[in-house]
Every structure is written in structure tokens, then in C-alpha cells.
Design an enzyme around this catalytic site. Structure first.
Site, PDB file in Angstrom:
ATOM      1  N   HIS A  34       0.866  -1.190   0.000  1.00 32.03           N
ATOM      2  CA  HIS A  34       0.000   0.000   0.000  1.00 32.03           C
ATOM      3  C   HIS A  34       0.899   1.236   0.000  1.00 32.03           C
ATOM      4  CE1 HIS A  34       1.084   0.160   4.234  1.00 32.03           C
ATOM      5  NE2 HIS A  34       0.602  -1.049   4.415  1.00 32.03           N
ATOM      6  N   HIS A  37       4.045   1.386   2.129  1.00 36.31           N
ATOM      7  CA  HIS A  37       5.204   0.704   1.538  1.00 36.31           C
ATOM      8  C   HIS A  37       5.804   1.520   0.392  1.00 36.31           C
ATOM      9  CE1 HIS A  37       2.757  -2.922   3.002  1.00 36.31           C
ATOM     10  NE2 HIS A  37       3.871  -2.999   3.696  1.00 36.31           N
ATOM     11  N   LYS A 149       5.506   3.588  11.504  1.00 41.13           N
ATOM     12  CA  LYS A 149       4.269   2.902  11.896  1.00 41.13           C
ATOM     13  C   LYS A 149       4.595   1.779  12.885  1.00 41.13           C
ATOM     14  CE  LYS A 149       0.138   0.835  11.189  1.00 41.13           C
ATOM     15  NZ  LYS A 149       0.458  -0.553  11.097  1.00 41.13           N
ATOM     16  N   ASP A 150       5.669   1.029  12.591  1.00 40.06           N
ATOM     17  CA  ASP A 150       6.123  -0.037  13.489  1.00 40.06           C
ATOM     18  C   ASP A 150       7.308   0.514  14.281  1.00 40.06           C
ATOM     19  OD1 ASP A 150       4.640  -2.675  12.380  1.00 40.06           O
ATOM     20  OD2 ASP A 150       5.109  -1.300  10.760  1.00 40.06           O
TER      21      ASP A 150
HETATM   22  P1  AMP Z   1       4.833  -4.769   6.687  1.00 39.01           P
HETATM   23  O1  AMP Z   1       4.676  -5.221   5.281  1.00 39.01           O
HETATM   24  O2  AMP Z   1       3.561  -4.433   7.374  1.00 39.01           O
HETATM   25  O3  AMP Z   1       5.735  -5.689   7.484  1.00 39.01           O
HETATM   26  O4  AMP Z   1       5.618  -3.382   6.621  1.00 39.01           O
HETATM   27  C1  AMP Z   1       6.816  -3.255   5.924  1.00 39.01           C
HETATM   28  C2  AMP Z   1       7.402  -1.887   6.188  1.00 39.01           C
HETATM   29  O5  AMP Z   1       6.461  -0.889   5.793  1.00 39.01           O
HETATM   30  C3  AMP Z   1       7.704  -1.629   7.669  1.00 39.01           C
HETATM   31  O6  AMP Z   1       8.919  -0.904   7.781  1.00 39.01           O
HETATM   32  C4  AMP Z   1       6.533  -0.809   8.111  1.00 39.01           C
HETATM   33  O7  AMP Z   1       6.803   0.043   9.203  1.00 39.01           O
HETATM   34  C5  AMP Z   1       6.263   0.017   6.861  1.00 39.01           C
HETATM   35  N1  AMP Z   1       4.881   0.514   6.878  1.00 39.01           N
HETATM   36  C6  AMP Z   1       3.743  -0.218   7.005  1.00 39.01           C
HETATM   37  N2  AMP Z   1       2.663   0.603   7.041  1.00 39.01           N
HETATM   38  C7  AMP Z   1       3.141   1.868   6.946  1.00 39.01           C
HETATM   39  C8  AMP Z   1       2.534   3.157   6.935  1.00 39.01           C
HETATM   40  N3  AMP Z   1       1.217   3.311   7.035  1.00 39.01           N
HETATM   41  N4  AMP Z   1       3.334   4.235   6.825  1.00 39.01           N
HETATM   42  C9  AMP Z   1       4.675   4.102   6.724  1.00 39.01           C
HETATM   43  N5  AMP Z   1       5.312   2.919   6.733  1.00 39.01           N
HETATM   44  C10 AMP Z   1       4.556   1.812   6.837  1.00 39.01           C
END
Ligand code: AMP
Length: 280
Positions: A34, A37, A149-150
Site C-alpha cells: 500500500h 510501503h 508505523k512499526d
Molecule cells: P509490513 O509489510 O507491514 O511488514 O511493513 C513493511 C514496512 O512498511 C515496515 O517498515 C513498516 O513500518 C512500513 N509501513 C507499514 N505501514 C506503513 C505506513 N502506514 N506508513 C509508513 N510505513 C509503513
């Protein structure tokens, strides 16, 4: 754009890039991409000659009863998005490629993994740190981009890199939100219409807390109940934690707000667990 599914050809590709003096940026994800990412990918594109996206739903960071099996996937759309962001290589391993038979080595960042999400998800950050360290060894990025976010994950990776003398520069990017404030997340797609509506109270409570601080509130005590009440007003939210912590140590702040302070939230709406945060 090349798509690689095994560590060994990925390493060969990296070696070639490094031999021709190319710098590498890595964006690790679990896919179902999204705009959160893509903001990381766009940043990565500006930082290095070669941009690598990894997509791996890492079983090591899921606990029993969590959403490993139903975690959303859309390989075709992810590849389209990757292409449009100028990704050079997608690393798309499966579980066998990352954790072959006999795998038993893990890494943990002890203290930072304890509070917040660590309380209800024991082993989660050990899984995260282990997979990220593996990705860093395979891809040897000059830069790796993570989202705020994380936030706890970001702090853990920053500590890991420092503690283990990894030369990758960790770049943090702000939270990307929907127009109405909900933080973008692959897990938002689990939400029904009513749950999606209820989820708005998470970001709303962060905005209200920030407004109280802007108006001069210096004590922790009135902030936390306000956040809790805002979220629970909808009756659909079960709060896991609402904490104000030091953004570096993640230790809970008591009585008086010391700035900077991180207001961090985790909650459950139906079967969906959502997190959000803001720096007050
Ligand atoms: P994930 O696929 O959820 O493991 O996230 C992969 C990376 O994308 C991680 O570094 C997350 O912190 C980042 N991420 C996920 N959602 C967001 C968001 N809404 N804004 C910024 N970074 C994000």
C-alpha cells in the site's frame, strides 16, 4: 525488474551490483503493498543505485493463533506496484528458502523487545530481528528503509545494527495515513465497514492527545484515560495497550511528560489487531 526466489541467486545478483560499485537500498515487507510501503520504496529509489524490495510473510514473527495463514497476499499487484516504484529486484523467498530444515539460529534485542507489543507477542521481535538480519546478510544493503508505523520494530533494528556493527544505514519514514486519518496497513482489509469506522477513533485519539499537549498539558495522567475513552466510545475496540514511552528506550514515562515522548497504541477490532503511534 527481476524477481528472485532463492537466497543464493539473490546473493549473486547483489555481488554483481557491488562489483560494479552500485549502492543498494532495501525495503523489507510482508507484501500486500500500500502507500505506506510505496513511500519507503520511493525514498529508497532516491538513496541508492539499486532498489531491492523483499516480500516475505515471516512465520518466525507470528505467534500461535495469530494471522499467519490468512495474512493477505496479492503477488501480481505487488509486482505491478514494485515496477511502478522503480524497484530493480524483488526478493520473494518462501519459508523453505529462508528457514531450511535444521534452522536454529536466532537473534534477539533483549530490552527493547520487552515492552509494548512485546508483552502480548513474546518471540515476535526475535522473529523480526532474525529475518531482518538474514535479509541484511543476503542483500548487504547500504540503506534499509523502515516505517515509523512499526516504531518499536524500527528501534529494535536500529539497535541491532549498532550492536552487531552492521554497516547498513537505517532510514525511518513517517506514517502514511488514509485521508480520514487511519494509518495504512495491510491488515486494514480485514475490517468490515463498521470496524473500519470504529478504527478511526485510534488516530482521532492520537490527534486529541496531541491537541491536549499543544494546549499545555504536562501530565501523563489525563492523557491516557482520554485516549482510552475516545477509543472505547465505539464499543468495538478492545485496547491492548496505551502507553507513553521514551522514544529511544521505550521505557514508560511516569507522572510528567518528558519530550520527546511516544504515544503508542495497540488494540483489537474484531479479529484484527491494529497499532498506531505519534511523537508528542
Ligand atoms: P509490513 O509489510 O507491514 O511488514 O511493513 C513493511 C514496512 O512498511 C515496515 O517498515 C513498516 O513500518 C512500513 N509501513 C507499514 N505501514 C506503513 C505506513 N502506514 N506508513 C509508513 N510505513 C509503513
Amino acid at each position: 525488474m527481476i524477481c528472485i526466489e532463492e537466497p543464493s541467486p539473490m546473493q549473486t545478483w547483489i555481488r554483481k551490483a557491488k562489483n560494479s560499485q552500485k549502492t543498494i537500498a532495501l525495503v523489507p515487507t510482508m507484501g500486500f503493498l500500500h502507500e505506506g510501503h510505496t513511500s519507503l520504496l520511493q525514498k529508497g529509489r532516491t538513496l541508492a543505485d539499486r532498489l531491492v524490495l523483499s516480500i516475505f510473510v515471516n512465520p518466525l514473527q507470528f505467534g500461535p493463533g495469530e494471522d499467519l495463514e490468512r495474512y493477505p497476499k496479492n503477488r501480481e499487484k505487488d509486482l505491478e506496484i514494485a515496477q511502478s516504484c522503480g524497484v530493480d529486484a524483488v526478493f520473494f523467498p518462501d519459508e523453505k528458502a529462508m528457514y531450511p530444515k535444521g534452522f536454529q539460529t536466532t537473534v534477539s534485542v533483549d530490552k527493547l523487545s520487552g515492552p509494548l507489543c512485546g508483552l502480548q507477542r513474546p518471540g515476535h521481535f526475535q522473529g523480526v530481528a532474525t529475518v531482518v538480519l538474514k535479509l541484511f546478510h543476503i542483500i548487504q544493503p547500504d540503506f534499509a528503509i523502515f516505517g515509523e508505523k512499526d516504531f518499536q520494530q524500527l528501534k529494535i533494528i536500529q539497535r541491532l545494527v549498532q550492536d552487531l556493527n552492521i554497516s547498513t544505514k537505517i532510514v525511518a519514514m513517517p506514517i502514511v495515513r488514509e485521508e480520514d486519518g487511519l494509518a495504512k496497513s495491510s491488515r486494514n482489509q480485514y475490517l468490515s465497514m463498521e470496524e473500519r469506522e470504529a478504527a478511526l477513533s485510534i488516530s482521532l485519539s492520537l490527534v486529541k492527545a496531541q491537541a491536549m499537549v499543544d494546549r499545555g498539558e504536562k501530565k501523563i495522567e489525563p492523557l491516557l484515560p482520554m485516549v482510552q475513552a475516545t477509543m472505547e466510545e465505539t464499543k468495538k475496540i478492545r485496547v491492548e495497550y496505551i502507553q507513553i514511552v521514551d522514544p529511544e528506550t521505550l521505557e514508560s514515562q511516569q507522572t510528567f511528560l518528558k519530550r520527546p515522548a511516544l504515544l503508542a497504541i495497540a488494540c483489537h477490532i474484531g479479529k484484527t489487531r491494529l497499532i498506531d503511534n505519534c511523537l508528542l
